[in-house]
Design an enzyme around this catalytic site. Structure first.
Site, PDB file in Angstrom:
ATOM      1  CE  LYS A   4      -3.895   2.052   2.585  1.00 45.62           C
ATOM      2  NZ  LYS A   4      -4.820   1.891   3.723  1.00 45.62           N
ATOM      3  CB  SER A  30      -8.065   4.060   2.863  1.00 46.55           C
ATOM      4  OG  SER A  30      -7.255   3.335   3.792  1.00 46.55           O
ATOM      5  CB  SER A  40      -8.842   1.323   5.787  1.00 46.04           C
ATOM      6  OG  SER A  40      -9.524   2.547   5.819  1.00 46.04           O
TER       7      SER A  40
END
Length: 494
Positions: free
Chosen positions: A78, A158, A182
């Site tokens: 990420k 997210s 998330s």
């Protein structure tokens, strides 16, 4: 061996160790899949040269018989994790051009375990969002579609890029972060498994901060076993992070016995929301039956302060964000606005932040600054902290009564179309309704895919565990995975 990139992490590990394939071949299959999947917009900084170097080094270790758990396994990272020499932007314009000179603790540990990085993954800007629509790189698109409908759906947020990349077989696993859901919400939206560990289980050092008392890194992968293998490498004490717990890391994979006889699973009445879709309700009931059939005892429980969780979260998280994001000023790194004649330091700060931050980040920074301001600190921030303590106590009371884990839905719906809820921030925030309590209480939580809705989209169940009991939580999740038998994959359109 065909379609190497579709293997689970555990199967790929076996294939590498037995010599049936090489890390170079496995990595090449993933890199080819990344190249062919630009329509998903999941991988925003591909690192093919680095990946092949790491794969060759992994093959040498495998050949020498020196193969740690993740040796040769291609992962996606990420964009919130700092990676040495590789763009790390938190999907924000304000960090444009930022290439750290250091490596986050989590990625350091993954690379030491032999993992290969295929690239950095898209996300909501500074991890603020539930649909991956706030990224400076543009929206991530869910690999799943509704029946014959080609409407672009959200992969959740997210960690939407991580979710889409794993579901579309662009990598065998990915790192995510979870501040209010998330990891778990996107995992549920794309039909994969996502684990948010106990706060402090994984180091936050080198992870770009959103809300420091809530953020926690965790694994996203195709199966519960894969998450256990990844967590093993990601977890551990780090003296660089004062909130990192100095606890031994158990062998999570060895704890996957599949035996949950005698365990007590709580069903919280407060999670039965008005307007909850029938399919979510039915899946929850099905999950209860699965665990009962496996020998667990099911009890109804109450978590009375749940109704205050969302408002408390959306005071605490923006407050911490407004403090954390004050460091982005155009002075030391990242974007700096062009200044006009006569502009001073204040104008530079204002223009840089106005240009660099997106609308959602600005909204949350302003909310956070407001609730921390002198006249409102007690009315909002302190009150939210008190509510947080009550929510934590609700869970402590339930666990003290002998409950081993709590079963809830993961999300209030299946994946929704991109753009559908983006214009209404409150509607968007409601996506976190089942997940934020876990972050407020610092507990571990896992989302497991358990079925499809009538439009053919994945739905997930969430299990919430006791602090530091990720092994037990993973074992109960394994029971759901085994009994649900979820093997559906998105039909390839990208």
């Amino acid at each position: 061996m065909s379609s190497l990139n579709t293997l689970t992490l555990a199967d790929a590990r076996e294939a590498l160790r037995s010599g049936d394939t090489t890390s170079a071949a496995l990595t090449r299959a993933c890199l080819d899949a990344v190249e062919a999947a630009s329509a998903l917009n999941a991988v925003v900084h591909p690192t093919p040269d680095l990946a092949m170097q790491q794969a060759e080094a992994a093959d040498a270790r495998l050949k020498a018989g020196d193969a740690p758990s993740l040796c040769g396994i291609p992962l996606g990272i990420k964009d919130l994790f700092c990676t040495r020499g590789v763009a790390s932007q938190a999907a924000s314009g304000i960090l444009e051009g930022f290439r750290p000179e250091y490596e986050s603790t989590v990625t350091t540990q993954l690379f030491e375990a032999g993992a290969v990085m295929v690239g950095k993954l898209n996300m909501d800007e500074f991890a603020m969002g539930s649909s991956n629509e706030t990224s400076v790189y543009g929206n991530v698109v869910n690999p799943w579609r509704r029946g014959n409908d080609d409407t672009a759906l959200t992969p959740g947020g997210s960690s939407g890029g991580s979710a889409a990349a794993v579901a579309a077989d662009l990598c065998l696993g990915a790192t995510g972060t979870d501040t209010g859901g998330s990891i778990r919400q996107p995992a549920a939206f794309v039909g994969i498994t996502g684990l948010k560990p106990t706060y402090g289980r994984c180091s936050r050092w080198g992870i770009i901060a959103f809300a420091s008392s809530l953020d926690q890194a965790g694994p996203m992968a195709k199966t519960v076993r894969d998450c256990a293998i990844l967590l093993q490498a990601m977890a551990g004490h780090d003296p660089n992070d004062s909130t990192s717990a100095d606890l031994a890391v158990p062998d999570f994979e060895a704890m996957l016995t599949g035996d949950i006889r005698g365990k007590t699973i709580g069903i919280p009445k407060e999670y039965r929301m008005d307007g909850m879709p029938d399919e979510i309700e039915a899946l929850w009931t099905e999950g209860r039956t699965m665990l009962e059939d496996a020998g667990a005892k099911i009890v109804d429980i109450s978590l009375p302060h749940t109704k205050y969780a969302l408002p408390a979260y959306y005071v605490i998280a923006p407050a911490e964000a407004s403090s954390n994001l004050a460091r982005y000023d155009g002075v030391r790194y990242g974007h700096r606005a062009k200044l006009g004649q006569g502009d001073g330091i204040t104008e530079m700060y204002e223009k840089t932040r106005a240009e660099g931050f997106g609308a959602e980040v600005k909204r949350r920074v302003m909310i956070g600054t407001y609730v921390l301001s002198a006249g409102f600190y007690d009315a909002y921030y302190n009150r939210a902290r008190k509510v947080r303590t009550l929510i934590k106590k609700d869970f402590e009371d339930v666990f003290a009564q002998g409950v081993d884990a709590i079963l809830t839905p993961a999300t209030p719906s299946a994946a929704f179309p991109l753009g559908q809820e983006f214009d209404d921030p409150v509607q968007m925030y409601l996506n976190d309704v089942f997940t934020v309590t876990v972050n407020l209480a610092g507990l571990p939580g896992i989302a497991v895919p358990a079925g499809l809705d009538r439009q053919g989209l994945p739905l997930g169940l969430q299990l919430i565990g006791k602090p530091w009991e990720e092994g037990e939580l993973l074992n109960i999740a394994q029971t759901i995975e085994d009994r649900a038998g979820f093997v559906a994959k998105p039909a390839k359109w990208w």
